[in-house]
Design an enzyme around this catalytic site. Structure first.
Site, short mmCIF file in Angstrom:
data_model
loop_
_atom_site.label_atom_id
_atom_site.label_comp_id
_atom_site.label_asym_id
_atom_site.label_seq_id
_atom_site.Cartn_x
_atom_site.Cartn_y
_atom_site.Cartn_z
N ASP A 46 -42.88 107.14 -42.93
CA ASP A 46 -42.14 107.65 -41.77
C ASP A 46 -43.11 107.92 -40.62
OD1 ASP A 46 -39.43 109.34 -40.90
OD2 ASP A 46 -41.27 110.25 -40.16
N TYR A 51 -45.81 109.88 -32.39
CA TYR A 51 -46.97 110.24 -33.21
C TYR A 51 -48.23 109.47 -32.79
CZ TYR A 51 -43.36 112.00 -36.47
OH TYR A 51 -42.30 112.63 -37.05
N LYS A 76 -39.22 106.00 -34.70
CA LYS A 76 -38.26 106.79 -33.93
C LYS A 76 -38.33 106.53 -32.43
CE LYS A 76 -38.98 110.42 -37.38
NZ LYS A 76 -40.36 110.22 -37.77
N HIS A 107 -35.11 110.50 -31.99
CA HIS A 107 -35.97 111.61 -32.39
C HIS A 107 -35.35 112.99 -32.13
CE1 HIS A 107 -40.53 112.15 -33.26
NE2 HIS A 107 -39.84 113.11 -33.83
#
Length: 275
Positions: A46, A51, A76, A107
């Site tokens: 994930d 990120y 996401k 998200h």
């Protein structure tokens, strides 16, 4: 390796119940963590554009001997990209070195922007185009979910929410289940076990089963029917978090952990975040 359970999503696709999260991991850390996880037996990773480590997942998938079709990859749609989901997903796919992800999640709803419905309509098209197998959301409350379903007739397969023994969100979990939306737990260990690992019930169960507090909490998620993605970049911990398929908690033990719920949110409030 013990057989790990798969969850059938309402669109017919299958998702491993336990995966690796890579939030806050650098590109180098994430690449090493994913390679270790795949070696140990994880088959679900994930990540998210926010990120800033999607490249690492792409690198690891190129390096591993595990075939692509055996790895369930989630990324996401970030809040700033809700107006242009197509471009956002294409950018993510480029970084991941993939033609398709298994699951694309919105998200946050960012209700004050009021773009989540149009973003969802775009995501439906992305699924139709084959750029993602399944589509879902993160951090959506009942009202947000209901609006998507009422307006488009397409319900998310997954709602990934902050969920751990101190914040169990049982009402939302039940609502998701009623509408065949799989609940997935982020921050499942309450960010390194904050206030969870030292609870008597967790410590006594760890002693009873010869497991660590983290393993007890992960098993609680699994036995509660949740998909769970503990995050770690430490090889020993990545391995430890996966060694949870050789025992199950008893129903009274699950109920005992339920009593730890104090509504303690560690992340942002979905009603207010993203402005």
């Amino acid at each position: 390796m013990a057989d790990q359970p798969l969850i059938k999503l309402h669109d017919g696709n299958m998702m491993p119940q336990l995966g690796l999260g890579v939030w806050q991991a650098s590109i180098d850390e994430a690449r090493k963590a994913v390679l270790k996880a795949l070696e140990v037996g994880y088959r679900s990773i994930d990540t998210a554009s926010a990120y800033k480590n999607e490249e690492a997942i792409g690198q690891a998938l190129q390096e591993t001997d595990v075939p692509r079709e055996q790895v369930f990859v989630t990324t996401k749609l970030w809040n700033d990209d809700q107006k242009n989901a197509q471009q956002a997903l294409e950018t993510s796919l480029e970084k991941l070195k993939l033609d398709q992800v298994d699951l694309y999640l919105m998200h946050w709803p960012c209700p004050f922007k009021d773009l989540y419905l149009s973003a969802w309509e775009q995501m439906i098209k992305l699924q139709q185009q084959g750029l993602t197998k399944s589509i879902g959301v993160c951090n959506f409350n009942e009202a947000h979910l209901k609006r998507l379903m009422d307006e488009t007739g397409v319900s998310p397969v997954v709602n990934q929410i902050e969920l751990h023994p101190m914040l169990q969100q049982r009402t939302l979990h039940a609502w998701n289940a009623l509408h065949q939306i799989q609940t997935e737990s982020w921050s499942p260990l309450a960010q390194g076990g904050q206030g969870v690992f030292d609870q008597e019930v967790i410590k006594s169960l760890a002693k009873k089963y010869g497991k660590t507090p983290a393993q007890i909490v992960i098993r609680w998620h699994l036995d509660s029917g949740l998909v769970v993605i503990p995050k770690s970049v430490t090889p020993a911990r990545i391995e430890e978090n996966f060694k949870v398929f050789d025992f199950r908690l008893e129903k009274p033990e699950i109920s005992e952990i339920t009593t730890l719920d104090i509504g303690k949110r560690l992340g942002p409030d979905p009603e207010k975040f993203g402005g």
